[in-house]
Structure formats: structure tokens, C-alpha cells
Design a protein around this motif. Structure first.
Motif, PDB file in Angstrom:
ATOM      1  N   GLY A 222      29.542  -4.466  -9.836  1.00  0.00           N
ATOM      2  CA  GLY A 222      28.984  -5.806  -9.716  1.00  0.00           C
ATOM      3  C   GLY A 222      29.774  -6.642  -8.730  1.00  0.00           C
ATOM      4  O   GLY A 222      30.915  -6.311  -8.364  1.00  0.00           O
ATOM      5  N   TRP A 223      29.159  -7.745  -8.299  1.00  0.00           N
ATOM      6  CA  TRP A 223      29.768  -8.603  -7.268  1.00  0.00           C
ATOM      7  C   TRP A 223      31.129  -9.135  -7.673  1.00  0.00           C
ATOM      8  O   TRP A 223      32.042  -9.238  -6.859  1.00  0.00           O
ATOM      9  N   ASP A 224      31.286  -9.484  -8.928  1.00  0.00           N
ATOM     10  CA  ASP A 224      32.531 -10.098  -9.387  1.00  0.00           C
ATOM     11  C   ASP A 224      33.520  -9.086  -9.968  1.00  0.00           C
ATOM     12  O   ASP A 224      34.504  -9.482 -10.589  1.00  0.00           O
ATOM     13  N   GLY A 225      33.277  -7.818  -9.754  1.00  0.00           N
ATOM     14  CA  GLY A 225      34.123  -6.800 -10.367  1.00  0.00           C
ATOM     15  C   GLY A 225      35.363  -6.474  -9.561  1.00  0.00           C
ATOM     16  O   GLY A 225      35.589  -5.318  -9.173  1.00  0.00           O
ATOM     17  N   ARG A 226      36.190  -7.475  -9.320  1.00  0.00           N
ATOM     18  CA  ARG A 226      37.439  -7.250  -8.593  1.00  0.00           C
ATOM     19  C   ARG A 226      38.460  -6.607  -9.524  1.00  0.00           C
ATOM     20  O   ARG A 226      38.614  -7.035 -10.671  1.00  0.00           O
ATOM     21  N   GLN A 227      39.140  -5.586  -9.018  1.00  0.00           N
ATOM     22  CA  GLN A 227      40.189  -4.918  -9.790  1.00  0.00           C
ATOM     23  C   GLN A 227      41.394  -4.732  -8.880  1.00  0.00           C
ATOM     24  O   GLN A 227      41.542  -3.704  -8.208  1.00  0.00           O
ATOM     25  N   PRO A 228      42.290  -5.725  -8.812  1.00  0.00           N
ATOM     26  CA  PRO A 228      43.401  -5.701  -7.847  1.00  0.00           C
ATOM     27  C   PRO A 228      44.273  -4.460  -7.920  1.00  0.00           C
ATOM     28  O   PRO A 228      44.830  -4.046  -6.912  1.00  0.00           O
ATOM     29  N   GLY A 229      44.412  -3.873  -9.120  1.00  0.00           N
ATOM     30  CA  GLY A 229      45.292  -2.714  -9.233  1.00  0.00           C
ATOM     31  C   GLY A 229      44.592  -1.380  -9.137  1.00  0.00           C
ATOM     32  O   GLY A 229      45.201  -0.336  -9.385  1.00  0.00           O
ATOM     33  N   HIS A 230      43.319  -1.379  -8.756  1.00  0.00           N
ATOM     34  CA  HIS A 230      42.570  -0.121  -8.733  1.00  0.00           C
ATOM     35  C   HIS A 230      43.149   0.834  -7.685  1.00  0.00           C
ATOM     36  O   HIS A 230      43.457   0.421  -6.554  1.00  0.00           O
ATOM     37  N   PRO A 231      43.307   2.120  -8.023  1.00  0.00           N
ATOM     38  CA  PRO A 231      43.908   3.064  -7.061  1.00  0.00           C
ATOM     39  C   PRO A 231      43.095   3.236  -5.779  1.00  0.00           C
ATOM     40  O   PRO A 231      43.653   3.618  -4.744  1.00  0.00           O
ATOM     41  N   LEU A 232      41.783   2.967  -5.830  1.00  0.00           N
ATOM     42  CA  LEU A 232      40.994   3.099  -4.613  1.00  0.00           C
ATOM     43  C   LEU A 232      41.425   2.090  -3.548  1.00  0.00           C
ATOM     44  O   LEU A 232      41.376   2.378  -2.351  1.00  0.00           O
ATOM     45  N   LEU A 233      41.879   0.923  -3.975  1.00  0.00           N
ATOM     46  CA  LEU A 233      42.374  -0.070  -3.020  1.00  0.00           C
ATOM     47  C   LEU A 233      43.613   0.437  -2.295  1.00  0.00           C
ATOM     48  O   LEU A 233      43.741   0.302  -1.071  1.00  0.00           O
ATOM     49  N   ALA A 234      44.514   1.016  -3.049  1.00  0.00           N
ATOM     50  CA  ALA A 234      45.722   1.573  -2.426  1.00  0.00           C
ATOM     51  C   ALA A 234      45.365   2.701  -1.468  1.00  0.00           C
ATOM     52  O   ALA A 234      45.950   2.824  -0.384  1.00  0.00           O
ATOM     53  N   ALA A 235      44.386   3.534  -1.868  1.00  0.00           N
ATOM     54  CA  ALA A 235      43.973   4.637  -1.005  1.00  0.00           C
ATOM     55  C   ALA A 235      43.339   4.117   0.286  1.00  0.00           C
ATOM     56  O   ALA A 235      43.558   4.666   1.375  1.00  0.00           O
ATOM     57  N   MET A 236      42.543   3.045   0.176  1.00  0.00           N
ATOM     58  CA  MET A 236      41.951   2.457   1.374  1.00  0.00           C
ATOM     59  C   MET A 236      43.020   1.856   2.286  1.00  0.00           C
ATOM     60  O   MET A 236      42.962   1.988   3.511  1.00  0.00           O
ATOM     61  N   ARG A 237      44.015   1.184   1.683  1.00  0.00           N
ATOM     62  CA  ARG A 237      45.093   0.622   2.502  1.00  0.00           C
ATOM     63  C   ARG A 237      45.831   1.741   3.247  1.00  0.00           C
ATOM     64  O   ARG A 237      46.182   1.588   4.420  1.00  0.00           O
ATOM     65  N   ALA A 238      46.053   2.855   2.577  1.00  0.00           N
ATOM     66  CA  ALA A 238      46.721   3.985   3.222  1.00  0.00           C
ATOM     67  C   ALA A 238      45.849   4.551   4.364  1.00  0.00           C
ATOM     68  O   ALA A 238      46.358   4.856   5.434  1.00  0.00           O
ATOM     69  N   ALA A 239      44.540   4.647   4.112  1.00  0.00           N
ATOM     70  CA  ALA A 239      43.636   5.167   5.147  1.00  0.00           C
ATOM     71  C   ALA A 239      43.593   4.221   6.341  1.00  0.00           C
ATOM     72  O   ALA A 239      43.537   4.665   7.498  1.00  0.00           O
TER      73      ALA A 239
END
Length: 245
Positions: A222-239
Motif C-alpha cells: 500500500g501507499w503508506d506502507g513504509r518500512q525503514p528497516g526493511h532489508p530490501l531497502l538496504a539491498a537497493m542502497r547497495a545496488a
């Protein structure tokens, strides 16, 4: 022909080298404005680039695009005049503190590039009712933009630079190029070999805008489903770091 008799193509992953080549084209693609060489783009190279565009996905397989190849200097000067008119209007739309920076940007290569392309969308290409377009009539334009992206990436693989000229009145462009009223000009591109390209997008290098971090564009369920600690965010930052972004 019975579709069940059609052979299926392999759908597994590319080899590491092939995969790296695809990502290299994506991450090093640039919007080129002022680095064009006068060297002509050979027809066989341009044919491969256009064929890539013609193999883009399209809603209902309608293939709504047409490619207008523009080499005539007189035609391109007409389009450049349309750009200059629209650009003069555009500068006034920005706040005063941005206007000087805007004026300093080189925003087109219409005459400098040896080839221009106008890519259009014909909403009637497959008739009034198109599979997949029944509830969103803009899907044909989205399909045409997929063709633009294919062209851009294929051009990058060929060492050909591309610049998208978006600062032009579509109605005036349609008139200048004799495009039928029902047909929508979607993209006006400048193509040519380049002397050099920026390592990062030019507008980023020149401080106009910066690439947004993953947290600004990614949410879950959903639009408001922010998850700051989600591992996918870290993986995207690495990519993004690997891509040099």
C-alpha cells in the motif's frame, strides 16, 4: 495456427556477462544535450536501434508507435524554433532563484545531432476496443514510452547518445511534421555519437536535482506502507552503490 504448437523460447536467467551488459546499458544511459559529434549514424546501426523500439511490449500487442526519422536540416531548424519559443515560456515558470540556473542548461541538440526521431502514438492502430486498454485509455501511450526506452538502451549499447526534447508544444510539433490530428507525438529524440558523457546524469552533476534514495520511492502493501528497516531497502542502497548512483 494453433498456439499450443508454437515452440516456447528459453526463459532462464542470462549469463553473468550478459546480465552485466544489460545493467551497464541501464546505469550508463544518459540524456545527451551538447556532446554530439557530426559523425553520421549508419543505417545498419539505426535499423538495429529502431528494431529494438519496434520490439517493445504494447497493450493488446497493438504496436501504436510510428518512428519519424528526421535528417533534413530545414525540418530540424523548424523544430528548433519551436523549442526556443517554448523554452522562453518555460523559464518564466520557475522561481526567480532557479531561472539563471535554468538558462545555463543546454536542453536540446536538435541541429547538432545528425539524426532526430519523432516517436508517435496512434490510438486507432488496433481499433476502438483494445485488449488491455478497456479501462485505461492511456495504455497505448505508456506502450509507446516502452518503445522509447528500448530505443534509448539499444542506442547506449551501440555507443549512440540520445537526448529527449520535451520542451515543445505538441500541437505545433504535429503541424510542423504533418502528423495527423488523431496521432499523438510522444517523444522527440536527438541521436548521434558523442565525444564524452557524464558519469552521472547531467542535471544531478549540475545540482538541479539529486537521485532520490530508496526510502523515498519504496513502500509495501500500500501507499503508506513504509518500512525503514526493511532489508530490501538496504539491498537497493547497495545496488545503487554498485551502479555508481
Amino acid at each position: 495456427m494453433d498456439p499450443s504448437n508454437e515452440a516456447l523460447a528459453p526463459s532462464g536467467p542470462f549469463s553473468p556477462a550478459e546480465r552485466e551488459a544489460v545493467y551497464r546499458a541501464i546505469f550508463t544511459r544518459r540524456d545527451v544535450r551538447s556532446q554530439f559529434s557530426p559523425q553520421p549514424v549508419p543505417d545498419d546501426v539505426l535499423a538495429r536501434i529502431l528494431t529494438a523500439g519496434h520490439h517493445a511490449p504494447s497493450v493488446g500487442f497493438m504496436q501504436p508507435w510510428s518512428f519519424l526519422v528526421l535528417r533534413c536540416p530545414e525540418t530540424r531548424r523548424k523544430v528548433q524554433a519551436l523549442f526556443e519559443e517554448a523554452n522562453a515560456e518555460a523559464v518564466a515558470m520557475f522561481p526567480p532563484e532557479k531561472q539563471a540556473q535554468y538558462r545555463a542548461l543546454k536542453l536540446e541538440g536538435i541541429v547538432d545531432a545528425p539524426v532526430n526521431l519523432c516517436i508517435t502514438c496512434d490510438p486507432d492502430r488496433a481499433g476502438p476496443v483494445v485488449l488491455g486498454r478497456t479501462h485505461d485509455m492511456a495504455m497505448d501511450r505508456y506502450s509507446t514510452v516502452c518503445a522509447v526506452q528500448n530505443i534509448w538502451l539499444a542506442a547506449r549499447a551501440e555507443g549512440v547518445g540520445v537526448g529527449w526534447v520535451s520542451i515543445v508544444d505538441p500541437a505545433r510539433l504535429r503541424e510542423a511534421l504533418g502528423i495527423p490530428e488523431r496521432v499523438v507525438p510522444v517523444a522527440y529524440l536527438c541521436l548521434g555519437y558523442v565525444h564524452e558523457a557524464y558519469a552521472r546524469p547531467e542535471l544531478e552533476v549540475k545540482g538541479w536535482r539529486q537521485r532520490l534514495p530508496p526510502e523515498a520511492v519504496l513502500s509495501f502493501d500500500g501507499w503508506d506502507g513504509r518500512q525503514p528497516g526493511h532489508p530490501l531497502l538496504a539491498a537497493m542502497r547497495a545496488a545503487m552503490g554498485d551502479a555508481g548512483s
